[in-house]
Every structure is written in structure tokens, then in C-alpha cells.
Design a protein around this motif. Structure first.
Motif, PDB file in Angstrom:
ATOM      1  N   LYS A 126       0.824  -1.206   0.000  1.00  0.00           N
ATOM      2  CA  LYS A 126       0.000   0.000   0.000  1.00  0.00           C
ATOM      3  C   LYS A 126       0.860   1.258   0.000  1.00  0.00           C
ATOM      4  O   LYS A 126       1.890   1.327   0.658  1.00  0.00           O
ATOM      5  N   ASP A 127       0.411   2.252  -0.765  1.00  0.00           N
ATOM      6  CA  ASP A 127       1.162   3.512  -0.864  1.00  0.00           C
ATOM      7  C   ASP A 127       0.796   4.430   0.301  1.00  0.00           C
ATOM      8  O   ASP A 127      -0.357   4.841   0.449  1.00  0.00           O
ATOM      9  N   HIS A 128       1.777   4.738   1.136  1.00  0.00           N
ATOM     10  CA  HIS A 128       1.556   5.616   2.293  1.00  0.00           C
ATOM     11  C   HIS A 128       2.235   6.969   2.101  1.00  0.00           C
ATOM     12  O   HIS A 128       2.395   7.713   3.065  1.00  0.00           O
ATOM     13  N   SER A 129       2.621   7.285   0.880  1.00  0.00           N
ATOM     14  CA  SER A 129       3.445   8.480   0.642  1.00  0.00           C
ATOM     15  C   SER A 129       2.744   9.766   1.068  1.00  0.00           C
ATOM     16  O   SER A 129       3.385  10.674   1.604  1.00  0.00           O
ATOM     17  N   VAL A 130       1.427   9.871   0.832  1.00  0.00           N
ATOM     18  CA  VAL A 130       0.712  11.100   1.201  1.00  0.00           C
ATOM     19  C   VAL A 130       0.680  11.252   2.722  1.00  0.00           C
ATOM     20  O   VAL A 130       0.950  12.336   3.255  1.00  0.00           O
ATOM     21  N   LYS A 131       0.348  10.177   3.419  1.00  0.00           N
ATOM     22  CA  LYS A 131       0.304  10.233   4.891  1.00  0.00           C
ATOM     23  C   LYS A 131       1.672  10.617   5.447  1.00  0.00           C
ATOM     24  O   LYS A 131       1.782  11.426   6.380  1.00  0.00           O
ATOM     25  N   LEU A 132       2.726  10.049   4.882  1.00  0.00           N
ATOM     26  CA  LEU A 132       4.075  10.338   5.367  1.00  0.00           C
ATOM     27  C   LEU A 132       4.463  11.788   5.093  1.00  0.00           C
ATOM     28  O   LEU A 132       5.125  12.437   5.914  1.00  0.00           O
ATOM     29  N   LYS A 133       4.037  12.311   3.944  1.00  0.00           N
ATOM     30  CA  LYS A 133       4.311  13.713   3.618  1.00  0.00           C
ATOM     31  C   LYS A 133       3.575  14.636   4.599  1.00  0.00           C
ATOM     32  O   LYS A 133       4.124  15.640   5.067  1.00  0.00           O
ATOM     33  N   LEU A 134       2.332  14.274   4.921  1.00  0.00           N
ATOM     34  CA  LEU A 134       1.567  15.069   5.894  1.00  0.00           C
ATOM     35  C   LEU A 134       2.230  15.027   7.273  1.00  0.00           C
ATOM     36  O   LEU A 134       2.344  16.055   7.946  1.00  0.00           O
ATOM     37  N   LYS A 194       5.351  14.520   7.967  1.00  0.00           N
ATOM     38  CA  LYS A 194       6.598  15.284   7.949  1.00  0.00           C
ATOM     39  C   LYS A 194       6.322  16.768   8.130  1.00  0.00           C
ATOM     40  O   LYS A 194       7.040  17.479   8.856  1.00  0.00           O
ATOM     41  N   THR A 195       5.248  17.238   7.503  1.00  0.00           N
ATOM     42  CA  THR A 195       4.871  18.648   7.651  1.00  0.00           C
ATOM     43  C   THR A 195       4.391  18.927   9.068  1.00  0.00           C
ATOM     44  O   THR A 195       4.763  19.932   9.690  1.00  0.00           O
ATOM     45  N   LEU A 196       3.559  18.034   9.599  1.00  0.00           N
ATOM     46  CA  LEU A 196       2.974  18.236  10.921  1.00  0.00           C
ATOM     47  C   LEU A 196       3.969  18.000  12.063  1.00  0.00           C
ATOM     48  O   LEU A 196       3.719  18.427  13.192  1.00  0.00           O
ATOM     49  N   SER A 197       5.081  17.330  11.776  1.00  0.00           N
ATOM     50  CA  SER A 197       6.013  16.944  12.842  1.00  0.00           C
ATOM     51  C   SER A 197       6.659  18.133  13.547  1.00  0.00           C
ATOM     52  O   SER A 197       7.294  17.973  14.588  1.00  0.00           O
ATOM     53  N   ASP A 198       6.487  19.348  12.969  1.00  0.00           N
ATOM     54  CA  ASP A 198       7.044  20.531  13.652  1.00  0.00           C
ATOM     55  C   ASP A 198       6.190  20.983  14.826  1.00  0.00           C
ATOM     56  O   ASP A 198       6.567  21.875  15.590  1.00  0.00           O
ATOM     57  N   GLY A 199       4.992  20.363  14.988  1.00  0.00           N
ATOM     58  CA  GLY A 199       4.128  20.682  16.114  1.00  0.00           C
ATOM     59  C   GLY A 199       3.254  21.900  15.918  1.00  0.00           C
ATOM     60  O   GLY A 199       2.458  22.243  16.791  1.00  0.00           O
ATOM     61  N   ALA A 200       3.365  22.590  14.765  1.00  0.00           N
ATOM     62  CA  ALA A 200       2.566  23.799  14.498  1.00  0.00           C
ATOM     63  C   ALA A 200       1.234  23.430  13.846  1.00  0.00           C
ATOM     64  O   ALA A 200       1.021  22.296  13.418  1.00  0.00           O
ATOM     65  N   PHE A 201       0.330  24.414  13.780  1.00  0.00           N
ATOM     66  CA  PHE A 201      -0.931  24.230  13.063  1.00  0.00           C
ATOM     67  C   PHE A 201      -0.695  24.374  11.561  1.00  0.00           C
ATOM     68  O   PHE A 201       0.088  25.227  11.123  1.00  0.00           O
ATOM     69  N   LEU A 228      -2.133  22.071   3.486  1.00  0.00           N
ATOM     70  CA  LEU A 228      -1.692  20.684   3.385  1.00  0.00           C
ATOM     71  C   LEU A 228      -2.099  20.086   2.042  1.00  0.00           C
ATOM     72  O   LEU A 228      -1.325  19.364   1.398  1.00  0.00           O
ATOM     73  N   GLY A 229      -3.319  20.433   1.604  1.00  0.00           N
ATOM     74  CA  GLY A 229      -3.798  19.950   0.313  1.00  0.00           C
ATOM     75  C   GLY A 229      -2.986  20.500  -0.838  1.00  0.00           C
ATOM     76  O   GLY A 229      -2.681  19.785  -1.800  1.00  0.00           O
ATOM     77  N   ALA A 230      -2.601  21.786  -0.742  1.00  0.00           N
ATOM     78  CA  ALA A 230      -1.796  22.412  -1.796  1.00  0.00           C
ATOM     79  C   ALA A 230      -0.427  21.736  -1.894  1.00  0.00           C
ATOM     80  O   ALA A 230       0.086  21.482  -2.997  1.00  0.00           O
ATOM     81  N   GLN A 231       0.170  21.422  -0.740  1.00  0.00           N
ATOM     82  CA  GLN A 231       1.478  20.761  -0.740  1.00  0.00           C
ATOM     83  C   GLN A 231       1.411  19.359  -1.327  1.00  0.00           C
ATOM     84  O   GLN A 231       2.318  18.920  -2.038  1.00  0.00           O
ATOM     85  N   ALA A 232       0.309  18.659  -1.020  1.00  0.00           N
ATOM     86  CA  ALA A 232       0.185  17.268  -1.464  1.00  0.00           C
ATOM     87  C   ALA A 232      -0.472  17.144  -2.833  1.00  0.00           C
ATOM     88  O   ALA A 232      -0.466  16.068  -3.428  1.00  0.00           O
ATOM     89  N   GLY A 284      -6.603   8.205   8.541  1.00  0.00           N
ATOM     90  CA  GLY A 284      -5.706   7.061   8.420  1.00  0.00           C
ATOM     91  C   GLY A 284      -4.507   7.182   9.345  1.00  0.00           C
ATOM     92  O   GLY A 284      -4.062   6.196   9.950  1.00  0.00           O
ATOM     93  N   ILE A 285      -3.991   8.405   9.474  1.00  0.00           N
ATOM     94  CA  ILE A 285      -2.864   8.650  10.385  1.00  0.00           C
ATOM     95  C   ILE A 285      -3.287   8.395  11.829  1.00  0.00           C
ATOM     96  O   ILE A 285      -2.542   7.811  12.619  1.00  0.00           O
TER      97      ILE A 285
END
Length: 320
Positions: free
Chosen positions: A2-10, A12-19, A25-29, A42-43
């Protein structure tokens, strides 16, 4: 797979703890806000706390540092693989023992089928803990592997000490403890033919940032964040320290067996000189724990003197 690339990209962005807004998020993905919402669910199913606040967007309950294969690989000679999602790091290496090199390491952010001793499930939420396995070929064979989980335990505690973290101890035969609470478990699985080399897969699951919501464990437990008093854990450097100490300890064990490890174990034995209860199926023995012997057995002092006990079904519990 299964492809988890989108979840992982999200993540990575969210891992900074900010809103981060659903729109950004949609624009980035390159997907819609509705699709973002679906991936966030899913996350959350991976055990990650993601909050949504109207007008602000999504935020992780706590920031974390994602495992980075390049960062780890640059510091060790072992072949290292980091998998975002896997069924079991141990099982992955077991299925590849015929082709992988000695010392190969598999690490995961999330296990869908993690397991402990005796087939117990190991709770494996994404990104908050460490799921780690290493393959080792022991030329002396399976019979020479007795006591190996004790050697691994010593190596892991010493790796933690090398990072300046004190107070972590060992519970015979394969658990790491801190203040009488379980911090990590070790699982050694082996295969091989009589007269041939032993193929060993050594797995470890360590609680790093476990939350109360994750508590479906049938014993007191703790996390490394509680040990060090904060949640700023660099999991990549932790892995590097584990690999280096395991390499050295496993090489020492190949050359000298348990010589030297008995003393090293007894220095960090959580139950040394304390009253304990050994449970062997329907049988129980009570006494004072006196460390381990050169065969990896636990020494128990009873009214009949000091005896050594060894075997996969033996467990150890506090009696005080």
C-alpha cells in the motif's frame, strides 16, 4: 504494498508541532481538503494524535523527529533500512536471512503486527516508540546462543548510558526497566540446522513517548521521555548508539561467550538482592535474586541454597 506516501508527507509537515490548515496541506500534497481529512483519519488509525481546530487547521498532540535512514546510515557500517510501515521488523529480517548480510538492521515507525515473547502482541503506535531488529549469524550454532538475550540487554542499557541517561536496569531474562516499570522488551528468534550456523534475529520494542491512551499493557510501564524528564528524544541518535553497542557486544560474545557479561549484567540487575517469585508454568519458587550465572540462568537463593533457573517459560515478578 500500500502507498503511504501522502500520509508520510503530511506527517513530515505536521512533525514541527505547528498548526497547518487543510488548504495548505492539500496544496502541498496536490489533493483536496476532503482527501486530506481522509488521510488524517488514516494517520490517527496508526495511533498518532492529530487535532483539528476550526480556523487553525491540524496539529500533532506532540511534535516528533521522524527516523531518517540517511542520517543513521552515515554513522554506522551496518546495512540499515527504515520502513515507515511494516508488519514486524523481526519478521521482515527472518524472511531475508538467506540473502542479507550479517548486522543488517530494520527499523520501523509503525508495526501492524508487532509481537513480544510467547506470541504476545506488542503495541506499536506510529512515531512515538522504537521498533528495531538486527540480524546476526552465529557460526558456533544454536547451542552457543544460550544467554544471547541477556547480552543484548546489557548492550542496550550501555548504549543508553553512553547518551548520558542513567537509571535504566534489566529484568531477567529480556526486559528493560526503570523504577520497576517496563521500558522495553527484547525478542530473540533463531533458526539453523544442527552443526551449522545459527541465524539470529534480535528485536526490541522500546517505549519512547507512550501516552496513557495507549495503555493496554498488563503491567506497569514507562517511557524514555519519563526517564529523561522531557520528550525531546532524537530517535536517530538513539538508534546509532544501539547499533554500535550491539555490534561490539555481539562480537565480544562470539569470541568469549558470557565471560564478562555476567558482571556487566549484575551491575544493572533491577531485582538483584531483592525478594522475588519465579513462575514456571504451575510451579512457583520464592527467594532472593542473586543475579545471573555464566549460562545465563537466574540465581535464586532459597532455604535450600542458591540454585540456577533457566528456560523460556520462566518469568520473574516482584515479591516485596
Amino acid at each position: 504494498m500500500k502507498d503511504h506516501s501522502v500520509k508520510l508527507k503530511l506527517l513530515k509537515t505536521l512533525s514541527d508541532g505547528a498548526f497547518h490548515s487543510g488548504e495548505s496541506l492539500g496544496a502541498q500534497a496536490g489533493i483536496s481538503r476532503a482527501a486530506i481529512s481522509k488521510h488524517i483519519k488514516g494517520i490517527q488509525e496508526w495511533g498518532v494524535d492529530v487535532f483539528r481546530v476550526q480556523g487553525k487547521g491540524y496539529q500533532l498532540a506532540q511534535p516528533f523527529i521522524l527516523l531518517d535512514q540517511t542520517t543513521i546510515q552515515q554513522q554506522v557500517d551496518n546495512h540499515v533500512e527504515v520502513h515507515p510501515v511494516i508488519d514486524s521488523t523481526n519478521q521482515y529480517l527472518i524472511e531475508k536471512t538467506a540473502t542479507i548480510e550479517k548486522g543488517s538492521v530494520c527499523i520501523a515507525e509503525y508495526q501492524s503486527a508487532g509481537r513480544g515473547r510467547r506470541g504476545r502482541q506488542w503495541l506499536s503506535p506510529f512515531g512515538t516508540n522504537l521498533y528495531f531488529s538486527i540480524y546476526w549469524r552465529l557460526e558456533a550454532g544454536i547451542a552457543a546462543a544460550m544467554g544471547l538475550s541477556l547480552v543484548v540487554g546489557v548492550a542496550i542499557v550501555e548504549a543508553i548510558q553512553n547518551l548520558g541517561i542513567e537509571g535504566v536496569k534489566l529484568k531477567w531474562p529480556n526486559d528493560l526497566y526503570f523504577e520497576d516499570k517496563k521500558l522495553a522488551g527484547i525478542l530473540v528468534e533463531m533458526s539453523g540446522q544442527t552443526g551449522g550456523a545459527a541465524h539470529l534475529v534480535i528485536g526490541m520494542g522500546m517505549n519512547l513517548l507512550m501516552q496513557d491512551k495507549d495503555k493496554n499493557i498488563d503491567q506497569p510501564w514507562t517511557s524514555l521521555s519519563e526517564v529523561i524528564g522531557n520528550d525531546q528524544i532524537d530517535r536517530n541518535q538513539l538508534v546509532v548508539s544501539f547499533i554500535k553497542c550491539l555490534n561490539q557486544s555481539l562480537k565480544d560474545y562470539e569470541l568469549n561467550g558470557m565471560d564478562g557479561f555476567v558482571e556487566r549484567w549484575n551491575k544493572v540487575d533491577n531485582f538483584l538482592d531483592r525478594p522475588v517469585r519465579l513462575i514456571m508454568g504451575d510451579k512457583e519458587v520464592e527467594g532472593i535474586e542473586r543475579g545471573i550465572d555464566s549460562h545465563g540462568g537466574v540465581l535464586l537463593e532459597t532455604a535450600d541454597g542458591i540454585k540456577s533457573y533457566i528456560g523460556g517459560e520462566i518469568s520473574l515478578r516482584r515479591n516485596d
